[in-house]
Motif scaffolding. Sequence first.
Motif, PDB file in Angstrom:
ATOM      1  N   LYS A  89      35.533  24.129  29.241  1.00 15.74           N
ATOM      2  CA  LYS A  89      36.015  25.077  28.237  1.00 15.74           C
ATOM      3  C   LYS A  89      37.319  25.682  28.735  1.00 15.74           C
ATOM      4  O   LYS A  89      37.344  26.368  29.757  1.00 15.74           O
ATOM      5  CB  LYS A  89      34.977  26.172  28.049  1.00 15.74           C
ATOM      6  CG  LYS A  89      35.378  27.222  27.043  1.00 15.74           C
ATOM      7  CD  LYS A  89      34.326  28.291  26.938  1.00 15.74           C
ATOM      8  CE  LYS A  89      34.761  29.367  25.958  1.00 15.74           C
ATOM      9  NZ  LYS A  89      33.810  30.474  25.961  1.00 15.74           N
ATOM     10  N   PRO A  90      38.420  25.393  28.047  1.00 19.42           N
ATOM     11  CA  PRO A  90      39.710  25.883  28.513  1.00 19.42           C
ATOM     12  C   PRO A  90      40.040  27.267  27.956  1.00 19.42           C
ATOM     13  O   PRO A  90      39.387  27.747  27.036  1.00 19.42           O
ATOM     14  CB  PRO A  90      40.683  24.858  27.946  1.00 19.42           C
ATOM     15  CG  PRO A  90      40.039  24.402  26.681  1.00 19.42           C
ATOM     16  CD  PRO A  90      38.563  24.540  26.866  1.00 19.42           C
ATOM     17  N   PHE A  91      41.041  27.905  28.530  1.00 21.97           N
ATOM     18  CA  PHE A  91      41.572  29.117  27.917  1.00 21.97           C
ATOM     19  C   PHE A  91      43.092  29.116  28.015  1.00 21.97           C
ATOM     20  O   PHE A  91      43.674  28.395  28.814  1.00 21.97           O
ATOM     21  CB  PHE A  91      40.983  30.380  28.557  1.00 21.97           C
ATOM     22  CG  PHE A  91      41.353  30.583  30.009  1.00 21.97           C
ATOM     23  CD1 PHE A  91      42.511  31.255  30.367  1.00 21.97           C
ATOM     24  CD2 PHE A  91      40.521  30.132  31.021  1.00 21.97           C
ATOM     25  CE1 PHE A  91      42.846  31.456  31.702  1.00 21.97           C
ATOM     26  CE2 PHE A  91      40.854  30.326  32.361  1.00 21.97           C
ATOM     27  CZ  PHE A  91      42.016  30.993  32.694  1.00 21.97           C
ATOM     28  N   LEU A  92      43.714  29.904  27.153  1.00 19.22           N
ATOM     29  CA  LEU A  92      45.168  30.000  27.077  1.00 19.22           C
ATOM     30  C   LEU A  92      45.495  31.475  27.063  1.00 19.22           C
ATOM     31  O   LEU A  92      44.929  32.212  26.272  1.00 19.22           O
ATOM     32  CB  LEU A  92      45.611  29.425  25.745  1.00 19.22           C
ATOM     33  CG  LEU A  92      46.438  28.163  25.740  1.00 19.22           C
ATOM     34  CD1 LEU A  92      46.844  27.847  24.330  1.00 19.22           C
ATOM     35  CD2 LEU A  92      47.642  28.279  26.634  1.00 19.22           C
ATOM     36  N   LYS A  93      46.398  31.912  27.920  1.00 17.95           N
ATOM     37  CA  LYS A  93      46.596  33.344  27.989  1.00 17.95           C
ATOM     38  C   LYS A  93      47.938  33.680  28.612  1.00 17.95           C
ATOM     39  O   LYS A  93      48.449  32.949  29.451  1.00 17.95           O
ATOM     40  CB  LYS A  93      45.472  33.927  28.839  1.00 17.95           C
ATOM     41  CG  LYS A  93      45.251  35.401  28.702  1.00 17.95           C
ATOM     42  CD  LYS A  93      43.942  35.756  29.394  1.00 17.95           C
ATOM     43  CE  LYS A  93      43.789  37.255  29.535  1.00 17.95           C
ATOM     44  NZ  LYS A  93      43.944  37.960  28.280  1.00 17.95           N
ATOM     45  N   TYR A  94      48.499  34.819  28.187  1.00 14.71           N
ATOM     46  CA  TYR A  94      49.653  35.375  28.884  1.00 14.71           C
ATOM     47  C   TYR A  94      49.118  36.327  29.936  1.00 14.71           C
ATOM     48  O   TYR A  94      48.297  37.181  29.622  1.00 14.71           O
ATOM     49  CB  TYR A  94      50.529  36.176  27.937  1.00 14.71           C
ATOM     50  CG  TYR A  94      51.375  35.318  27.026  1.00 14.71           C
ATOM     51  CD1 TYR A  94      52.461  34.613  27.530  1.00 14.71           C
ATOM     52  CD2 TYR A  94      51.103  35.233  25.670  1.00 14.71           C
ATOM     53  CE1 TYR A  94      53.244  33.823  26.692  1.00 14.71           C
ATOM     54  CE2 TYR A  94      51.884  34.451  24.836  1.00 14.71           C
ATOM     55  CZ  TYR A  94      52.956  33.755  25.363  1.00 14.71           C
ATOM     56  OH  TYR A  94      53.723  32.978  24.540  1.00 14.71           O
ATOM     57  N   VAL A  95      49.551  36.167  31.190  1.00 16.22           N
ATOM     58  CA  VAL A  95      49.045  37.035  32.252  1.00 16.22           C
ATOM     59  C   VAL A  95      50.206  37.610  33.052  1.00 16.22           C
ATOM     60  O   VAL A  95      51.158  36.903  33.390  1.00 16.22           O
ATOM     61  CB  VAL A  95      48.107  36.263  33.204  1.00 16.22           C
ATOM     62  CG1 VAL A  95      47.439  37.211  34.186  1.00 16.22           C
ATOM     63  CG2 VAL A  95      47.053  35.506  32.422  1.00 16.22           C
ATOM     64  N   ASN A  96      50.113  38.900  33.371  1.00 19.72           N
ATOM     65  CA  ASN A  96      51.088  39.567  34.220  1.00 19.72           C
ATOM     66  C   ASN A  96      51.041  38.938  35.611  1.00 19.72           C
ATOM     67  O   ASN A  96      49.972  38.627  36.120  1.00 19.72           O
ATOM     68  CB  ASN A  96      50.715  41.053  34.292  1.00 19.72           C
ATOM     69  CG  ASN A  96      51.770  41.874  35.000  1.00 19.72           C
ATOM     70  OD1 ASN A  96      52.474  41.389  35.878  1.00 19.72           O
ATOM     71  ND2 ASN A  96      51.872  43.136  34.629  1.00 19.72           N
ATOM     72  N   TYR A  97      52.210  38.765  36.229  1.00 19.14           N
ATOM     73  CA  TYR A  97      52.265  38.183  37.574  1.00 19.14           C
ATOM     74  C   TYR A  97      51.378  38.939  38.559  1.00 19.14           C
ATOM     75  O   TYR A  97      50.835  38.350  39.486  1.00 19.14           O
ATOM     76  CB  TYR A  97      53.692  38.222  38.129  1.00 19.14           C
ATOM     77  CG  TYR A  97      54.566  37.082  37.666  1.00 19.14           C
ATOM     78  CD1 TYR A  97      54.108  36.163  36.732  1.00 19.14           C
ATOM     79  CD2 TYR A  97      55.849  36.931  38.162  1.00 19.14           C
ATOM     80  CE1 TYR A  97      54.906  35.130  36.310  1.00 19.14           C
ATOM     81  CE2 TYR A  97      56.661  35.901  37.743  1.00 19.14           C
ATOM     82  CZ  TYR A  97      56.190  34.996  36.813  1.00 19.14           C
ATOM     83  OH  TYR A  97      56.983  33.978  36.395  1.00 19.14           O
TER      84      TYR A  97
END
Length: 152
Positions: free
Chosen positions: A78-86
């Motif tokens: 199960k994949p996920f896609l996300k914007y994450v802070n460094y």
Amino acid sequence: GVGDWLPVATMGVIKSGKVVIVLQGRFAGRKAIVVKAYDDGNAERRFAHAMVAGIDRAPRKVTRSMSKEKIQKRTKMKPFLKYVNYTHLMPTRYVVDLDLKKIVDESGLKEGKAEARKAIKKVFEERYHQQSSAKKEKKAAGTMYFYKKMAF
């Protein structure tokens, strides 16, 4: 501030293809691949962040004696896609040669997140089944590492 020291340490390290570990939030402890890095942030996210694609549910172990169907079933992920802070990403020493930029760019995060996720799932699973297809030794190691579940 709290995170002042971090971006300096990770500045050049987080770039596309790099395997990272997500440290905070719903996907904490999950491995992801950097799809696109935004070192200087952008209009809506004014901080250094990256678009990452990762595995929420890792493939299970398979053995030789299992049937094809069972192997198929056990290697679903199960994949996920996300914007994450460094500040919430920990870069690893591994790099993976999966090209995810095309998939994500075509479908954009706002509209086609579900489609993008499906496409990424397909890419992840295909690569998992053809792990020997990695060009370089280093990339192969990265791929192997990426698909392993974190033990912690």
